[in-house]
Structures are given as structure tokens and as C-alpha cells.
Design an enzyme around this catalytic site. Structure first.
Site, PDB file in Angstrom:
ATOM      1  N   LYS A 182       0.370  -3.743   0.216  1.00 51.24           N
ATOM      2  CA  LYS A 182      -0.141  -4.200   1.508  1.00 51.24           C
ATOM      3  C   LYS A 182      -1.049  -5.397   1.261  1.00 51.24           C
ATOM      4  O   LYS A 182      -2.049  -5.286   0.554  1.00 51.24           O
ATOM      5  CB  LYS A 182      -0.908  -3.091   2.235  1.00 51.24           C
ATOM      6  CG  LYS A 182      -1.499  -3.550   3.580  1.00 51.24           C
ATOM      7  CD  LYS A 182      -2.132  -2.393   4.330  1.00 51.24           C
ATOM      8  CE  LYS A 182      -2.856  -2.857   5.584  1.00 51.24           C
ATOM      9  NZ  LYS A 182      -3.465  -1.737   6.345  1.00 51.24           N
ATOM     10  N   ASP A 234      -6.037   4.424   4.319  1.00 49.46           N
ATOM     11  CA  ASP A 234      -6.365   3.279   3.457  1.00 49.46           C
ATOM     12  C   ASP A 234      -7.739   3.545   2.837  1.00 49.46           C
ATOM     13  O   ASP A 234      -8.760   3.438   3.534  1.00 49.46           O
ATOM     14  CB  ASP A 234      -6.423   1.973   4.265  1.00 49.46           C
ATOM     15  CG  ASP A 234      -5.054   1.487   4.728  1.00 49.46           C
ATOM     16  OD1 ASP A 234      -4.118   2.310   4.765  1.00 49.46           O
ATOM     17  OD2 ASP A 234      -4.950   0.300   5.084  1.00 49.46           O
ATOM     18  N   LYS A 265      -3.345  -2.086  -1.972  1.00 51.21           N
ATOM     19  CA  LYS A 265      -3.744  -3.005  -0.899  1.00 51.21           C
ATOM     20  C   LYS A 265      -4.760  -3.994  -1.455  1.00 51.21           C
ATOM     21  O   LYS A 265      -5.672  -3.613  -2.200  1.00 51.21           O
ATOM     22  CB  LYS A 265      -4.330  -2.207   0.270  1.00 51.21           C
ATOM     23  CG  LYS A 265      -4.825  -3.040   1.439  1.00 51.21           C
ATOM     24  CD  LYS A 265      -5.332  -2.130   2.568  1.00 51.21           C
ATOM     25  CE  LYS A 265      -6.049  -2.921   3.655  1.00 51.21           C
ATOM     26  NZ  LYS A 265      -6.571  -2.057   4.730  1.00 51.21           N
TER      27      LYS A 265
END
Length: 220
Positions: free
Chosen positions: A180, A89, A151
Site C-alpha cells: 500500500k 493498518d 504500507k
């Protein structure tokens, strides 16, 4: 819907201890969460703790500001994978995005993706810092750079995920990338709303209570 399979069970606080990480991994195995998400220094330890389970290890790169150099992000990502990370991430360079230096933002993500190959790359665009138009632009750049997920948030900004932003991201990515939702997701109701809008993964430190809530609902 099995809510546990959507959850990246997260502990990124700077004060997190080995004992805390051990508890996190134990909870993840017990509830069969998709992954644990930890800071880079804990990747080898977390990998060891979940090695005999299906729980994956996710870690963060350029976290939480996204403002370090691309070379630093590439090194962080490659080292994390060598040490056992299954997913990365990374934080987008928000300042460069807001400067409209889109080529720099694109190259930042692209270089990390090229360095890690088939390992899933989630790009955190920190929606609380962006206008609606910037959320769309950031998402488009993620697609162009071949990121696997967009995300919403680090959880360390002034705000977390919003339903509005997830709707906008979904409209932009369609089926070209996953989403996400992360930041401030603390109960089953809100986690379910994000999934209904198209979120493929939920980043939360409240995974245990969300799963317990889900089980209680089934048993009513």
C-alpha cells in the site's frame, strides 16, 4: 485499470468531524472506492454509513507513532473488528526497529496478526524515518510476521511514499505480501506510477480528484 478500486479513501485528521466522515463515506460509495480509512472512534459510524455498499471500513492502530505497547495495539485491533472494521493498518514500532530490536518488532506485528486472524493487516513502516537498509529489514520482518501488506507511510511523518521505496519493498516482498502506497499521493499520474511499480492499494485523501482526472482522461 479501474483506479477507484485501488483507493483507500482516507480521513485521519484529528479535527475530522462526524459531518466530514459522512461526506467521506458518501464519496466512497459514489465512486466505489475500495474502502474508507478512518480513526478508530469513527469505525461504528463509518460501518453504518457504508453498510449497504461494497465499500470496506479500514482503521488505524498504534497511529501515528507506533510506539504504544503491543498489548494496546492488540486491544485496539480486536475492538475495531468487533465494531465493524474490515481491515487494520498498524504502525510498526520504528524506535525498536532503529534500536535493532528486531525480535520485539516481529512480535509486535505477529501478535496483532494472530489476534485478528484472517482480517487483512497492513503494517506502516514510515519510510521517511528509515534508511534504505532499514526499509528492506522492516519489510522482511513484516513478511516473517505474516502481515498481508507493507504500507509506506502514515501521512503524518516528514515525508510520504516514494517510488524508490516502493521499488525496494516490491523487490523484497515479491508476491509474498501486497503493498500500500500512502502519503502525498495527490494526482492520477503519481498514483498510476505506484500501481505500475506493484502497489496493490493507494491510501489518499485525494481519491475524488484522482478519479475525476481519470474519467476526464478517458473522455478526451
Amino acid at each position: 485499470m479501474k483506479i477507484n478500486e485501488y483507493i483507500d479513501h482516507t480521513l485521519l485528521k484529528p479535527s475530522a468531524t462526524q459531518k466530514d466522515i459522512k461526506a467521506l463515506c458518501s464519496e466512497a460509495k459514489k465512486h466505489r472506492f475500495y474502502s474508507v480509512c478512518v480513526n478508530g472512534s469513527f469505525v461504528p459510524y463509518a460501518k453504518q454509513l457504508v453498510s449497504k455498499s461494497n465499500v470496506k471500513v479500514c482503521t488505524v492502530v498504534g497511529f501515528p507513532l507506533g510506539a504504544c505497547t503491543t498489548e494496546t495495539k492488540v486491544f485496539e485491533a480486536k475492538q475495531a473488528i468487533e465494531q465493524g472494521a474490515d481491515e487494520i493498518d498498524m504502525v510498526m514500532n520504528i524506535g525498536m526497529l532503529k534500536s535493532e530490536n528486531y525480535v520485539s518488532v516481529y512480535k509486535d506485528i505477529r501478535d496483532v496478526k494472530l489476534a485478528i486472524g484472517k482480517i487483512p493487516l497492513k503494517v506502516i513502516i514510515e519510510i521517511c524515518e528509515l534508511s534504505k537498509n532499514e526499509v528492506v529489514k522492516a519489510t522482511q520482518i513484516c513478511l516473517d510476521a505474516k502481515a498481508d501488506f507493507v504500507k509506506t507511510s502514515t501521512g503524518f511523518g516528514k515525508g510520504g511514499a516514494t517510488l524508490t521505496a516502493v521499488k525496494m519493498i516490491k523487490k523484497t516482498v515479491r508476491n509474498q505480501a501486497k503493498i500500500k502506497a500512502s502519503g502525498g499521493i495527490k494526482n492520477l499520474e503519481i498514483a498510476s506510477k505506484y500501481i505500475d511499480l506493484g502497489a496493490d492499494r493507494i491510501g489518499t485523501s485525494s481519491g475524488v480528484s484522482i478519479v475525476q482526472e481519470s474519467k476526464a482522461k478517458v473522455n478526451v
